[in-house]
Enzyme design. Structure first.
Site, short mmCIF file in Angstrom:
data_model
loop_
_atom_site.label_atom_id
_atom_site.label_comp_id
_atom_site.label_asym_id
_atom_site.label_seq_id
_atom_site.Cartn_x
_atom_site.Cartn_y
_atom_site.Cartn_z
CG ASP A 103 -2.25 0.60 1.01
OD1 ASP A 103 -2.31 1.60 0.25
OD2 ASP A 103 -3.24 0.11 1.57
CG ASP A 205 -4.33 5.93 0.73
OD1 ASP A 205 -5.36 5.27 0.92
OD2 ASP A 205 -4.08 7.00 1.32
CD GLU A 268 -8.62 4.72 -1.50
OE1 GLU A 268 -9.59 4.54 -0.76
OE2 GLU A 268 -7.54 5.21 -1.11
CG HIS A 330 -8.79 -0.86 4.66
ND1 HIS A 330 -8.56 -0.99 3.31
CD2 HIS A 330 -8.38 0.40 4.97
CE1 HIS A 330 -8.05 0.12 2.84
NE2 HIS A 330 -7.93 0.98 3.81
CG ASP A 331 -11.17 2.60 3.81
OD1 ASP A 331 -10.77 2.67 4.99
OD2 ASP A 331 -10.51 3.01 2.84
#
Length: 529
Positions: A103, A205, A268, A330-331
């Site tokens: 990430d 990200d 993302e 995870h979000d």
């Protein structure tokens, strides 16, 4: 809808599995997952049948936002291990024929990063322009009306130097200034550091945030904002995100990645579909390989909505692009919490049979559902800053359950977040013994995908079907597979486009397909020539 070939890169054929390191497995008894814990459970990942692992951030961090506030881009946070532990993990991943994505967090660093410490030290600091500093507005307030995604102004005053710095997220996460070429070079060097170490790519990200409009003008007010909506939605982020200059930096990232072979970049990018597609770049100047597609998470779970978005999204993909799909992260709320366990089985079949690269989130293969986080156990800063808004992400980050031993085999200590309430029965060890479990279903689906290239590379054709049934064909190299998914509770009769043959996989226990599909049921059926 084009048909791929077996010469396609691994990431077009493959499946990505996201690991949230804090919550996968703890090897040292501190209640927090770590790299050695991941290494100890790699066989679970390999036995699923996925192709790559994406690790959420593992870098040194004060953990204000659990690793998305990076204090050193080329190290490993001590709670997770060290560079030697990372190298061991990477080698163990590669030995199993898997790949590893890190990430990458390029939009902001921790305010404890040495770059920011130096930038903050003086207006004359050589690194002052590595971050976005501005004088106060005439009234002494923030320089513009931008709102942090975590709520509140996106600016924090530094009393010592009398200027504000920009933070799109927490005040502990200062935005880097990508218009400074030294910043772009430093971040390129970070990527090169990890690529030289052997990683196979990056999930990048909040990529659409990395460049801000020249002059930092106010964002326009959102005419649709109402009380009860997240504060960040008060304005439209026209000037703080998705700037055209960001695409040039993305092309540079892609050129670097391509120089290392079949290295994957996943961006993302949370934007409407037409703007999302621009992040593929052009055939001559490509962007990221996969701009993340959140449509299965963000839309209502019913046949009509899903059929429309699948068709429209697939049609929008540029000729040089490749689709991707995700139902959890995870979000986001877990898929079983959103749609219930029966539909979570249907969702698994949908995710793994659509045209495009799927990303599977840890724990969804167990069907982990709703987890209530007591107020005194909340850890997510977004939830703590905007309580009662339903924005909490802790519910998706709860630990994996490996067996029925204390703390579910995750740790010898109390885990940093609560386990799901049914963990004594919903764990890997129990589900491995049940041929009808969610884990067994995921393994069957992933095995079917690997055995039948039509499910990964084949062209896709949607079919008209009655009621709540969504159906489509996947065709490749003479093989025709028919996927039928019932998004409602009632049985339906459907007519396949050709004579059905054997069942490749089913969400339930039926072993023959006769045209009837029960409620909350799905089939992959081979069609006879």
């Amino acid at each position: 809808m084009s048909e791929g070939s077996l010469a396609a890169p691994w990431w077009q054929r493959g499946v990505i599995y996201q690991i949230y390191p804090r919550s996968f497995a703890d090897s040292n008894g501190d209640g927090i997952g770590d790299l050695a814990g991941i290494e100890a459970h790699l066989d679970h990942v390999a036995n699923l049948g996925v192709d790559a692992i994406w690790l959420s951030p593992i870098f040194p961090s004060p953990m204000a936002d659990f690793g998305y506030d990076v204090a050193d881009y080329t190290g490993v946070e001590a709670m997770f291990g060290d560079l030697a532990a990372f190298d061991r993990l990477l080698a163990a991943v590669h030995v199993r024929g898997l790949r590893l994505l890190l990430d990458f967090v390029p939009n902001h660093s921790s305010t404890q990063h040495p770059w920011f410490v130096e930038s903050r030290s003086s207006r004359d600091s050589p690194k002052r322009d590595w971050y976005i500093w501005r004088d106060p507005a005439p009234d002494g307030g923030p320089p513009n009306n931008w709102i942090s995604d975590m709520g509140g102004p996106a600016w924090e005053l530094d009393p010592a130097t009398g200027q504000y710095y920009l933070h799109t997220f927490l005040k502990e996460q200062a935005d880097l200034n990508w218009r400074n070429p030294d910043v772009a070079q430093a971040m390129t060097d970070v990527m090169r550091f990890w690529l030289d170490r052997g990683v196979d790519g990056f999930r990048i990200d909040v990529l659409w945030h990395i460049v801000k409009a020249q002059g930092l003008p106010d964002n326009p007010a959102n005419p649709d904002w109402r009380e009860g909506m997240a504060e960040k939605l008060r304005v439209l982020q026209h000037h703080s995100t998705d700037q055209p200059e960001a695409h040039a930096f993305t092309r540079g990232m892609r050129q670097l990645a391509d120089s290392y072979g079949e290295t994957l970049l996943v961006g993302e990018i949370f934007l409407p579909r037409d703007r999302l597609m621009r992040w593929y770049g052009s055939e001559a100047e490509p962007g990221v390989h996969l701009p993340f597609n959140f449509e299965l998470i963000e839309n209502s779970w019913n046949r009509d909505t899903l059929a429309r978005l699948i068709a429209d999204y697939d049609a929008a993909i540029p000729d040089h692009g490749w689709p991707n799909w995700v139902i959890g992260s995870h979000d986001a709320p877990r898929i079983a919490a959103r749609v219930g366990e029966a539909q979570a089985r249907v969702a698994a079949m949908l995710l793994l049979t659509l045209r495009g690269t799927p990303t599977l989130y840890q724990g969804d293969e167990l069907g982990i559902g709703t987890v209530d986080i007591p107020p005194d156990r909340i850890r997510d800063p977004q939830d703590l800053r905007q309580p009662g808004m339903g924005l909490g992400r802790d519910r998706s980050r709860t630990p994996m359950a490996w067996d029925a031993s204390p703390n579910a085999g995750f740790s010898t200590a109390v885990p940093w977040l609560p386990l799901h309430p049914d963990w004594p029965m919903r764990n890997v060890a129990v589900q491995e013994q049940d041929p009808h479990s969610m884990l067994a279903l995921y393994r069957r689906l992933l095995a079917a995908r690997r055995a039948h290239p039509a499910l990964s590379l084949g062209r896709m054709t949607l079919h008209d079907t009655p009621g709540d049934v969504l159906a489509y064909e996947r065709v490749h190299a003479g093989q025709r597979l028919f996927v039928a998914l019932n998004f409602g509770p009632d049985a339906q009769d459907i007519t396949p486009p050709a004579r059905p043959g054997r069942i490749i996989a089913a969400t339930g226990t039926r072993t023959a397909f006769d045209g009837r599909i029960d409620g909350d049921e799905g089939f992959i059926v081979e069609l006879e020539p």
